[in-house]
Design an enzyme around this catalytic site. Sequence first.
Site, short mmCIF file in Angstrom:
data_model
loop_
_atom_site.label_atom_id
_atom_site.label_comp_id
_atom_site.label_asym_id
_atom_site.label_seq_id
_atom_site.Cartn_x
_atom_site.Cartn_y
_atom_site.Cartn_z
N ASP A 165 0.76 -1.26 0.00
CA ASP A 165 0.00 0.00 0.00
C ASP A 165 0.80 1.31 0.00
O ASP A 165 0.88 2.00 -0.99
CB ASP A 165 -0.94 0.05 1.21
CG ASP A 165 -1.77 -1.20 1.38
OD1 ASP A 165 -1.37 -2.27 0.92
OD2 ASP A 165 -2.85 -1.10 1.98
N GLU A 398 0.54 -7.47 13.19
CA GLU A 398 0.60 -7.24 11.74
C GLU A 398 2.02 -6.80 11.35
O GLU A 398 2.58 -7.26 10.37
CB GLU A 398 -0.44 -6.20 11.36
CG GLU A 398 -0.63 -6.02 9.86
CD GLU A 398 -1.71 -4.99 9.55
OE1 GLU A 398 -2.21 -4.33 10.49
OE2 GLU A 398 -2.04 -4.83 8.36
C1 9WN Z 1 -6.11 -2.98 1.83
C2 9WN Z 1 -5.09 -7.68 4.76
C3 9WN Z 1 -4.39 -6.67 3.86
C4 9WN Z 1 -3.09 -7.22 3.28
C5 9WN Z 1 -2.28 -6.14 2.58
C6 9WN Z 1 -2.11 -4.96 3.53
C7 9WN Z 1 -3.47 -4.45 4.00
C8 9WN Z 1 -5.53 -3.40 3.17
C9 9WN Z 1 -5.54 -2.22 4.12
O1 9WN Z 1 -4.17 -5.50 4.63
O2 9WN Z 1 -4.20 -3.90 2.93
O3 9WN Z 1 -6.22 -4.06 0.97
O4 9WN Z 1 -6.56 -1.97 4.72
O5 9WN Z 1 -4.54 -1.52 4.21
O6 9WN Z 1 -1.36 -3.97 2.92
O7 9WN Z 1 -1.03 -6.64 2.20
O8 9WN Z 1 -3.37 -8.23 2.37
O9 9WN Z 1 -4.19 -8.14 5.72
#
Ligand code: 9WN
Length: 428
Positions: A165, A398
């Site tokens: 992101d 996380e």
């Molecule tokens: C948007 C779920 C996901 C991961 C991604 C991470 C984050 C989401 C967010 O969370 O993305 O898709 O809300 O930021 O960057 O790698 O799959 O864990």
Amino acid sequence: MSTRELLVNRALAVLRHNDTGLFVKPGPRVYPFQWNWDSAFVALGLARVDAARGRQEVRSLLRGQWADGMVPHIVFHPQPVDYSPGPDLWGSACCPGAPDVPTSGITQPPLLASAVRALHAASPDRSFLEEVVPAIEAWHDWLHRERDLDGSGLVAILHPWESADNAPRFDRALERVELEEVPAFARSDRRHVLAAERPTDRDYARYLAIVGRLRRCGYRPTSLAEAPFAYADLSFNSVLAAADEDLAWLWTELGEDGARARAGAVRVRGALASRWDENASAYKELDLHGGEPETTGTIGDLLPLYAGVPDERRTRRLFDLALWSPARFGPSPDAPWPVTTVSKASGMFDPRRYWRGPVWINVNWFLLRGLARAGLAVEAEELRRMTLRLVAASGFSEYYHPSTGEPLGSRDFSWSAALTLDLMLAPP
Ligand code: 9WN
């Protein structure tokens, strides 16, 4: 109970707690739906303890597959939760070829073939392979076709959500995204995680603007030039190269030659190899709308290691001068927990903010697998040991602060738990 058994049990408890019965949520509150590569990591971990449940994870993800082969980054299986921006943002029901279940319109790093390989190696099940391997091949074909970058072998991502992101490597490309069409939006992440640990509203305005533009063409721009954001992300491509190899292996288990997937792996790996920068001891990324390939000071520059791209000399150099360098990504007196996701020498390094510096377990997992594959067994073992020390001390978060090891972002994060199982029960 030994410390080791305790850690395994704690990891299993996180996965059980996040299990909806249909899929495992990435995190209990922040991420209540099924995310693509999260499920692949979960299946990889489950391969070590409960392959049947791992296979179910793969099946439920594939329920979200589009007719053209794309496996979306989120599958919004019905859940009694308030999550925003959610399925309404994407409007997948109006897109030709979308499945019945609402999904996003973009994809994520294609780790699934590698997870299925791990499941099959741990607990062979031919009928499962017959069911899922053609579907995964259709996804890989879609990537090589729809996202092909001028026949170079690499594929493009069309949204930062398809990789890491808010990694600084996307900053300049995001700056160019026009904001006029941004709809009003709420952020449910803010209810659960401190703002300082998440992307900013400025980032989100751009993420949503890209979705708005892509949505108008059903998420299928006629060319990469038409997409508001297009980036040759090395992390995504490295996962694809390794997964193409794993897909070829799966085909041979089915008695087929797997030639298409194998050829895909060769093309991607060759293109990644050509991105080597001897001075930086790292690989060059490319913003498709913005100039020449360059290293970015983010961990993505080193990820071709995972796909077995660098030879022994380059691996040694990459490890000594970048990955383990105290001034860059490696452990240092100020930041003893490896590996930072942004170089400490970069002006963009922020040890708390998401993909802009903190330690991530999946990144460590990719890197140590790459080190082991390249024959740097001692170095791989050191990174494995330090990664397990971090989760033992701070839980399955996380991401983590590289100076203090403090847990950041979502607690009880599924892939951190799943990869701990893999690291403990099936070290490379
Ligand atoms: C948007 C779920 C996901 C991961 C991604 C991470 C984050 C989401 C967010 O969370 O993305 O898709 O809300 O930021 O960057 O790698 O799959 O864990």
